[in-house]
Design an enzyme around this catalytic site. Structure first.
Site, PDB file in Angstrom:
ATOM      1  N   HIS A   9      41.286  57.594  62.345  1.00 56.56           N
ATOM      2  CA  HIS A   9      40.501  57.716  61.121  1.00 56.56           C
ATOM      3  C   HIS A   9      39.270  58.574  61.413  1.00 56.56           C
ATOM      4  CE1 HIS A   9      42.792  53.988  60.561  1.00 56.56           C
ATOM      5  NE2 HIS A   9      42.679  54.207  59.250  1.00 56.56           N
ATOM      6  N   HIS A 176      30.435  59.328  89.618  1.00 56.83           N
ATOM      7  CA  HIS A 176      30.225  59.452  88.172  1.00 56.83           C
ATOM      8  C   HIS A 176      31.582  59.476  87.492  1.00 56.83           C
ATOM      9  CE1 HIS A 176      31.246  63.779  88.467  1.00 56.83           C
ATOM     10  NE2 HIS A 176      30.631  63.699  89.635  1.00 56.83           N
TER      11      HIS A 176
END
Length: 327
Positions: A9, A176
């Site tokens: 959506h 990371h």
């Protein structure tokens, strides 16, 4: 390669596609299909049909949707009819799930295999900090586990007595997103070991690194001397590790101390005063160039890329460029 449809959506599919590219690099055979407020069900169905028609392999298709029972899911469910033996739908799309899908399809040939794999990573990606807010889990404790487990006695030899180094990486950012997801999926280590004298003294950075470890993998931060000891300790013979260094100088010290490193993945070196930019991710100063040349003299090879899907840079050309600009 399994084709991937992201169907959601609004613009969520486009946004998560961009986020995935930042972490894993641009990927082929992936399409974002969005259901906008002005659209009807047939519109997103048509987007998915067109995307699949453009895939290199239309036999293996994975459709990842945001919401079970929503319009993107319902239209995907209609498309999959007749293809259930090869295609799959997974609902609850999130970024850990997408990254896992990218990594998994590099080693898995079918959409069903990838779908089964990523359902777990999607759930594991939902975590809370502080951890005290996590719902308490009721776990049965096996009788054998009730007794305290002592440390492995010094001198014990496990496996062949030599720690397995799946990847050695130089990266200023250390642990990371790109490392915790893409490289960890490729290497599949038991432990991620950050080797740095500076970080080992910084309690805040240590805590952040340990908390950034992906599910199922332990992260440790140790000084260089400790890594040298670990490399010589036969109790680590059944351990597969990914080593992360901040600088080439730290790697050189480790190798000179006896750590057996044959290949280095150079991910990034941050720019600072006295350094020149060699690539988008790597800046070098005179000391860096000298250290890299010493490592090459020791027989170390370099694989220069941020993520597995990147094309490797030429290390020799990078060093030539750095030396020319540092004169």
């Amino acid at each position: 390669m399994v084709g991937i449809i992201l169907a959601t959506h609004g613009d969520f599919a486009k946004g998560i596609l961009q986020s995935g590219s930042m972490i894993f690099g641009d990927q082929p055979n992936v399409a974002a299909c969005t259901l906008q407020p002005s659209m009807g069900p047939e519109d997103i169905k048509k987007q998915m049909e067109d995307a699949i028609a453009g895939f290199e392999n239309q036999d293996e298709v994975l459709i990842m949707v945001d919401l079970w029972g929503g319009t993107p899911f319902n239209q995907a469910n209609g498309l999959i009819a007749g293809h259930e033996d090869r295609w799959a739908i997974v609902a609850g799309l999130n970024l850990p799930m997408l990254i896992d899908a990218y990594a998994s399809r590099m080693t898995m040939d079918t959409a069903h295999e990838v779908a089964a794999q990523i359902s777990g990573s999607g759930k594991e990606g939902v975590r809370i900090y502080p951890e005290s807010l996590e719902p308490k889990k009721e776990e049965a404790v096996p009788a054998a586990a009730a007794a305290p487990q002592g440390a492995i006695p010094e001198g014990t030899v496990l496996g062949d007595g030599h720690i397995k180094i799946g990847l050695t990486r130089i990266d200023t950012r250390l642990l990371h997103g790109q490392v915790a997801t893409t490289w960890t999926k490729m290497v599949n280590p038991d432990r991620i070991i950050v080797v740095s004298d500076a970080v080992a003294k910084d309690d805040l950075r240590k805590r952040m690194i340990i908390e950034a470890a992906p599910p199922g993998v332990k992260a440790h931060v140790i000084p260089i001397w400790k890594m040298i000891e670990v490399a010589k300790d036969p109790r680590f013979g059944e351990t597969k590790a990914m080593l992360l260094f901040e600088t080439p100088q730290d790697v050189l010290k480790a190798i000179e101390g006896g750590v057996d490193i044959k290949e280095i993945n150079l991910g990034s070196l941050a720019h600072s005063t006295g350094k020149v930019v060699v690539t988008k991710a790597v800046a070098m100063g005179k000391e860096d160039v000298e250290t890299f040349e010493k490592l090459i003299d020791k027989g170390v090879t370099f694989n220069v890329r941020k993520v597995p899907s990147d094309s490797p840079e030429n290390m020799d050309e990078m060093l030539k460029k750095a030396k020319a600009e540092l004169k």
